[in-house]
Design an enzyme around this catalytic site. Structure first.
Site, mmCIF file in Angstrom:
data_model
loop_
_atom_site.group_PDB
_atom_site.id
_atom_site.type_symbol
_atom_site.label_atom_id
_atom_site.label_comp_id
_atom_site.label_asym_id
_atom_site.label_seq_id
_atom_site.Cartn_x
_atom_site.Cartn_y
_atom_site.Cartn_z
ATOM 1 N N SER A 124 -1.913 0.052 4.453
ATOM 2 C CA SER A 124 -2.588 0.910 5.441
ATOM 3 C C SER A 124 -1.933 2.287 5.497
ATOM 4 C CB SER A 124 -2.549 0.246 6.820
ATOM 5 O OG SER A 124 -3.285 -0.955 6.835
ATOM 6 N N ASP A 125 -0.608 2.318 5.436
ATOM 7 C CA ASP A 125 0.095 3.602 5.369
ATOM 8 C C ASP A 125 -0.287 4.361 4.109
ATOM 9 O OD1 ASP A 125 1.578 3.722 7.715
ATOM 10 O OD2 ASP A 125 3.275 2.644 6.873
#
Length: 417
Positions: A179-180
């Site tokens: 997600s980062d």
């Protein structure tokens, strides 16, 4: 040869991963990226070890592998912008850059006087990108955002992991902080788009990037499968919800995947495995039939593959045009001859006096190749250089250092035990 973003100046107020991943990509493409870090400690990830890169004497340095993964190509300056004097310095720098990127909690930049509205007033052409867990609006906007939490909230873990009815079943996070990383990638695209639009309008703009938005955005086929059918996607482990056979199998000496995408490939798979008798059966002739009879088909394929080595099957499947590959460890993947031929690993000389390893940017330009001119910086390594170029006198820099507003580089301090 200059990079495709040569001449673009970036002030990087971000830390950890999503922001630094974006700015490392911008640096790879030729942008001049100045990374602002806290004096004394710097980006939190500098301490996220072991492992730490070895220094020139072979002993661990203060440079964590985690930090080295996301910060090459940048210049580091150490400024405490929680105090007014540090904020003044950052505003001075922001007045002469194209891009500012930050990933502090909602409201922090406004409290420091470093928010988009304030900086836009002194630099109307500024493209300002904010990365937060939940965005600049909505009921969750003040929450801290962490990749693990976002993977859970955004539905990713519900479709990652083994089926509940099998050993080890249950939701799993992705093995990398995806997600980062994806938010960093989307932020890069957004910044490039805003820079292009600026050619028409002459103005910058504020980009609001949310980890949760990003995670929802790249649910891709899983999200649309639900919206179209109303059926909540389930976990399939290493299998595929829409294709069969498209999963991992065990050969006699190791794990591999077979990824059949059409009926022709299925027919070829059956010939290679000696399963011609099932290739034309009505229940297996089409992908929909194979999905309906998944368990029976997988059992027969697994039995066949277990009779031979992974090397044998991979060679024969490649010759037959059936997509397949080994399940490699990280070490095996980085040592793969194709990966090496493509130049995906290399080293850079670090200011501490030793070489630090790197994984290359996968972008390959025909005329403007990605160049790696700077290693990941030591904390505060370029403070004097950047501030002098910004017009601060030696006396002013010395005064800021004496008051603790800016820090100095310490390249060889051993890692605390």
């Amino acid at each position: 040869m200059k990079g495709v973003l040569s001449g673009i100046r970036v002030l990087d107020l971000s830390r950890i991963l999503a922001g630094p991943w974006c700015t490392q990509l911008l640096a790879d493409l030729g942008a001049d990226v100045v990374k602002v870090e806290r004096p004394g400690s710097g980006d939190d990830t500098r301490a996220w070890g072991p492992p730490f890169a070895p220094g020139p004497d072979g002993a661990p340095s203060r440079e964590s592998a985690y930090f080295l993964a996301a910060n090459r190509g940048k210049r580091s300056i150490a400024i405490d912008f929680s105090v007014a004097a540090g904020q003044d310095v950052v505003r001075k720098l922001a007045a002469n850059v194209d891009v500012v990127i930050e990933n502090f909690k909602f409201g922090d930049m406004r409290r420091y006087g470093l928010d988009y509205s304030t900086l836009h007033a002194v630099n109307p052409k500024l493209v300002y990108c904010s990365i937060t867990g939940f965005g600049q609006s909505g009921p969750y906007r003040e929450r801290a955002g962490y990749d693990f939490v976002i993977q859970a909230m955004g539905g990713l873990m519900s479709v990652t992991g083994e089926r509940d009815d099998l050993p080890g079943g249950g939701p799993q996070k992705c093995g990398v902080p995806i997600s980062d990383l994806m938010t960093g990638m989307y932020a890069t695209v957004a910044i490039l788009g805003a820079l292009n639009e600026r050619h028409v309008s002459g103005l910058g703009q504020h980009i609001d990037m949310s980890l949760l938005d990003t995670q929802i955005g790249w649910l891709a086929n899983h999200g649309l499968n639900y919206l179209v059918s109303g059926d909540n996607p389930r976990r399939w482990g290493n299998a595929h919800p829409n294709l069969c056979p498209y999963q991992s199998f065990d050969a006699s000496n190791g794990a591999m995947i077979v990824a059949v995408g059409n009926d022709r490939q299925f027919q070829s798979l059956c010939r290679v495995l000696g399963l011609d008798q099932i290739a034309s059966l009505p229940e297996f002739a089409s992908n929909s039939g194979r999905l309906a009879n998944r368990e029976l088909l997988v059992q027969q394929i697994q039995r066949a593959l277990a009779s031979g080595t992974r090397e044998r099957w991979l060679a024969e499947l490649e010759a037959a045009g059936v997509p397949a590959g080994p399940i490699n460890s990280v070490a095996q993947a980085l040592a793969d001859p194709h990966v090496l031929e493509r130049g995906m690993t290399f080293s850079l000389p670090h200011a501490m006096g030793s070489e630090v390893p790197q994984i290359a940017n996968p972008i390959k330009f025909s005329r403007s190749p990605v160049q790696y001119d700077r290693p990941p910086p030591a904390l505060g390594e370029h403070t004097d250089e950047v501030l002098t170029a910004a017009g601060l006198s030696d006396a002013a820099i010395a005064g800021l250092r004496e008051s603790g507003v800016i820090g100095a580089s310490n390249l060889r301090t051993p890692v605390p035990s």
